[in-house]
Every structure is written in structure tokens, then in C-alpha cells.
Design a protein around this motif. Structure first.
Motif, PDB file in Angstrom:
ATOM      1  N   MET A  59     -48.028  18.289  59.588  1.00 12.21           N
ATOM      2  CA  MET A  59     -47.214  17.137  59.960  1.00 12.21           C
ATOM      3  C   MET A  59     -46.071  16.915  58.971  1.00 12.21           C
ATOM      4  SD  MET A  59     -48.237  16.375  62.756  1.00 12.21           S
ATOM      5  CE  MET A  59     -49.500  17.250  63.612  1.00 12.21           C
ATOM      6  N   ARG A  60     -46.304  17.247  57.707  1.00 14.37           N
ATOM      7  CA  ARG A  60     -45.223  17.151  56.721  1.00 14.37           C
ATOM      8  C   ARG A  60     -44.129  18.149  57.063  1.00 14.37           C
ATOM      9  NH1 ARG A  60     -48.159  17.632  52.220  1.00 14.37           N
ATOM     10  NH2 ARG A  60     -48.718  15.443  52.406  1.00 14.37           N
ATOM     11  N   GLY A  61     -44.544  19.336  57.527  1.00 15.31           N
ATOM     12  CA  GLY A  61     -43.572  20.338  57.962  1.00 15.31           C
ATOM     13  C   GLY A  61     -42.738  19.835  59.122  1.00 15.31           C
ATOM     14  N   VAL A  62     -43.366  19.065  60.003  1.00 11.53           N
ATOM     15  CA  VAL A  62     -42.636  18.488  61.143  1.00 11.53           C
ATOM     16  C   VAL A  62     -41.616  17.471  60.645  1.00 11.53           C
ATOM     17  CG1 VAL A  62     -42.858  16.991  63.155  1.00 11.53           C
ATOM     18  CG2 VAL A  62     -44.477  18.857  62.814  1.00 11.53           C
ATOM     19  N   SER A  63     -42.056  16.591  59.742  1.00 13.21           N
ATOM     20  CA  SER A  63     -41.144  15.549  59.276  1.00 13.21           C
ATOM     21  C   SER A  63     -39.998  16.125  58.456  1.00 13.21           C
ATOM     22  CB  SER A  63     -41.902  14.494  58.467  1.00 13.21           C
ATOM     23  OG  SER A  63     -42.409  15.068  57.280  1.00 13.21           O
ATOM     24  N   LYS A  64     -40.214  17.280  57.814  1.00 11.06           N
ATOM     25  CA  LYS A  64     -39.166  17.924  57.028  1.00 11.06           C
ATOM     26  C   LYS A  64     -38.298  18.847  57.877  1.00 11.06           C
ATOM     27  CE  LYS A  64     -40.525  16.206  53.093  1.00 11.06           C
ATOM     28  NZ  LYS A  64     -39.722  15.261  52.341  1.00 11.06           N
ATOM     29  N   GLY A  65     -38.652  19.016  59.131  1.00 10.00           N
ATOM     30  CA  GLY A  65     -37.813  19.796  60.027  1.00 10.00           C
ATOM     31  C   GLY A  65     -38.088  21.285  60.023  1.00 10.00           C
ATOM     32  N   VAL A  66     -39.228  21.700  59.468  1.00 13.22           N
ATOM     33  CA  VAL A  66     -39.565  23.124  59.426  1.00 13.22           C
ATOM     34  C   VAL A  66     -40.152  23.563  60.771  1.00 13.22           C
ATOM     35  CG1 VAL A  66     -40.938  24.884  58.255  1.00 13.22           C
ATOM     36  CG2 VAL A  66     -39.946  23.017  56.959  1.00 13.22           C
ATOM     37  N   PHE A  67     -40.982  22.690  61.359  1.00 14.44           N
ATOM     38  CA  PHE A  67     -41.598  22.971  62.651  1.00 14.44           C
ATOM     39  C   PHE A  67     -41.220  21.884  63.643  1.00 14.44           C
ATOM     40  CE2 PHE A  67     -44.833  25.294  60.076  1.00 14.44           C
ATOM     41  CZ  PHE A  67     -44.703  26.514  60.689  1.00 14.44           C
ATOM     42  N   HIS A  68     -41.234  22.236  64.907  1.00 15.62           N
ATOM     43  CA  HIS A  68     -41.053  21.244  65.961  1.00 15.62           C
ATOM     44  C   HIS A  68     -42.358  20.479  66.128  1.00 15.62           C
ATOM     45  CE1 HIS A  68     -40.347  19.576  69.993  1.00 15.62           C
ATOM     46  NE2 HIS A  68     -39.074  19.677  69.687  1.00 15.62           N
ATOM     47  N   LYS A  69     -42.255  19.223  66.535  1.00 19.89           N
ATOM     48  CA  LYS A  69     -43.434  18.366  66.673  1.00 19.89           C
ATOM     49  C   LYS A  69     -44.451  18.959  67.644  1.00 19.89           C
ATOM     50  CE  LYS A  69     -42.912  14.379  68.747  1.00 19.89           C
ATOM     51  NZ  LYS A  69     -42.595  12.966  69.020  1.00 19.89           N
ATOM     52  N   ASN A  70     -43.972  19.470  68.773  1.00 14.63           N
ATOM     53  CA  ASN A  70     -44.893  20.025  69.769  1.00 14.63           C
ATOM     54  C   ASN A  70     -45.571  21.299  69.277  1.00 14.63           C
ATOM     55  OD1 ASN A  70     -44.060  17.950  71.334  1.00 14.63           O
ATOM     56  ND2 ASN A  70     -42.938  19.173  72.829  1.00 14.63           N
ATOM     57  N   ALA A  73     -48.363  20.143  67.067  1.00 17.08           N
ATOM     58  CA  ALA A  73     -49.403  19.535  67.896  1.00 17.08           C
ATOM     59  C   ALA A  73     -50.207  20.614  68.615  1.00 17.08           C
ATOM     60  CB  ALA A  73     -48.776  18.576  68.904  1.00 17.08           C
ATOM     61  N   ARG A  74     -49.507  21.627  69.108  1.00 16.55           N
ATOM     62  CA  ARG A  74     -50.190  22.723  69.802  1.00 16.55           C
ATOM     63  C   ARG A  74     -51.126  23.483  68.849  1.00 16.55           C
ATOM     64  NH1 ARG A  74     -45.940  25.620  71.134  1.00 16.55           N
ATOM     65  NH2 ARG A  74     -46.222  27.104  69.445  1.00 16.55           N
ATOM     66  N   LYS A  75     -50.626  23.763  67.652  1.00 18.98           N
ATOM     67  CA  LYS A  75     -51.446  24.472  66.662  1.00 18.98           C
ATOM     68  C   LYS A  75     -52.689  23.653  66.304  1.00 18.98           C
ATOM     69  CE  LYS A  75     -47.819  27.235  64.447  1.00 18.98           C
ATOM     70  NZ  LYS A  75     -48.323  28.539  64.825  1.00 18.98           N
ATOM     71  N   MET A  76     -52.493  22.358  66.053  1.00 15.97           N
ATOM     72  CA  MET A  76     -53.630  21.502  65.697  1.00 15.97           C
ATOM     73  C   MET A  76     -54.632  21.421  66.842  1.00 15.97           C
ATOM     74  SD  MET A  76     -53.847  20.457  62.681  1.00 15.97           S
ATOM     75  CE  MET A  76     -55.223  19.388  63.007  1.00 15.97           C
ATOM     76  N   SER A  77     -54.132  21.309  68.056  1.00 21.88           N
ATOM     77  CA  SER A  77     -55.008  21.206  69.214  1.00 21.88           C
ATOM     78  C   SER A  77     -55.860  22.463  69.377  1.00 21.88           C
ATOM     79  CB  SER A  77     -54.172  20.970  70.470  1.00 21.88           C
ATOM     80  OG  SER A  77     -54.984  21.001  71.616  1.00 21.88           O
ATOM     81  N   ARG A  78     -55.217  23.620  69.270  1.00 21.18           N
ATOM     82  CA  ARG A  78     -55.939  24.877  69.447  1.00 21.18           C
ATOM     83  C   ARG A  78     -56.938  25.107  68.327  1.00 21.18           C
ATOM     84  NH1 ARG A  78     -50.987  28.753  71.576  1.00 21.18           N
ATOM     85  NH2 ARG A  78     -50.801  27.755  73.614  1.00 21.18           N
ATOM     86  N   LEU A  79     -56.551  24.783  67.107  1.00 19.71           N
ATOM     87  CA  LEU A  79     -57.472  24.967  65.982  1.00 19.71           C
ATOM     88  C   LEU A  79     -58.651  24.018  66.088  1.00 19.71           C
ATOM     89  CD1 LEU A  79     -55.123  25.466  62.908  1.00 19.71           C
ATOM     90  CD2 LEU A  79     -56.671  27.128  63.894  1.00 19.71           C
ATOM     91  N   SER A  80     -58.377  22.750  66.407  1.00 19.65           N
ATOM     92  CA  SER A  80     -59.466  21.784  66.469  1.00 19.65           C
ATOM     93  C   SER A  80     -60.451  22.112  67.596  1.00 19.65           C
ATOM     94  CB  SER A  80     -58.944  20.358  66.628  1.00 19.65           C
ATOM     95  OG  SER A  80     -58.167  20.246  67.785  1.00 19.65           O
TER      96      SER A  80
END
Length: 87
Positions: A59-70, A73-80
Motif C-alpha cells: 500500500m505504501r508503494g501505491v501511495s508513492k506511485g510505484v504500483f497502481h491501486k488495483n 489490491a489484486r496481488k493482496m487478494s490472490r495472496l490472501s
């Protein structure tokens, strides 16, 4: 090649941002790999702990603009869901 002073400055700034973003991306990938390794070993507790450490980094990567929010979210969803499927 950059000729004007402004374009030279932009080139310098881009190099610095690239280095910072590369380090962030690498750090996030390390956390993702730890989760993958814990899943592969079949240790549910370790996988959950690694996932808990991984989420704020992503999520820090998202807020810093390294990754897109979706993407995050997709990575977290699949891992969880994979961690949840463990024994």
C-alpha cells in the motif's frame, strides 16, 4: 540528448526518481517473495505473518506511485486467498 537547462534538470530528477522507485519496487518484491516462500513451505502461520508484513509495504508503494491501486489490491487478494487455502 537534453539541451536546455530545464530539460537537463528534468533528466537529473528522472534519474533520481528512477533509483528511488526501483528500490521501492525491489523492497516490495522481497516482501511478496517471503509470502510466496511461506506458502510453498506450507506453513500457514508464517504465511499469515508474512502477508501481514507485506500489505503495508504494498500500500505504501501505491501511495508513492510505484504500483497502481488495483494492481496492489489484486496481488493482496490472490495472496490472501492462497494463504487461506493452506491447511
Amino acid at each position: 540528448m537534453a539541451n536546455s537547462p530545464q530539460s537537463k534538470k528534468r533528466a537529473r530528477q528522472n534519474e533520481r526518481r528512477f533509483a528511488v522507485n526501483k528500490a521501492r519496487r525491489s523492497r516490495i518484491r522481497t516482501y511478496l517473495r517471503k509470502v510466496e516462500e511461506a506458502i510453498a513451505s506450507g506453513d500457514k502461520d508464517a504465511a499469515q505473518a508474512a502477508l501481514k508484513e507485506c500489505q503495508p509495504e504494498l500500500m505504501r508503494g501505491v501511495s508513492k506511485g510505484v504500483f497502481h491501486k488495483n494492481t496492489a489490491a489484486r496481488k493482496m487478494s490472490r495472496l490472501s486467498s492462497r494463504v487461506k487455502a493452506l491447511g
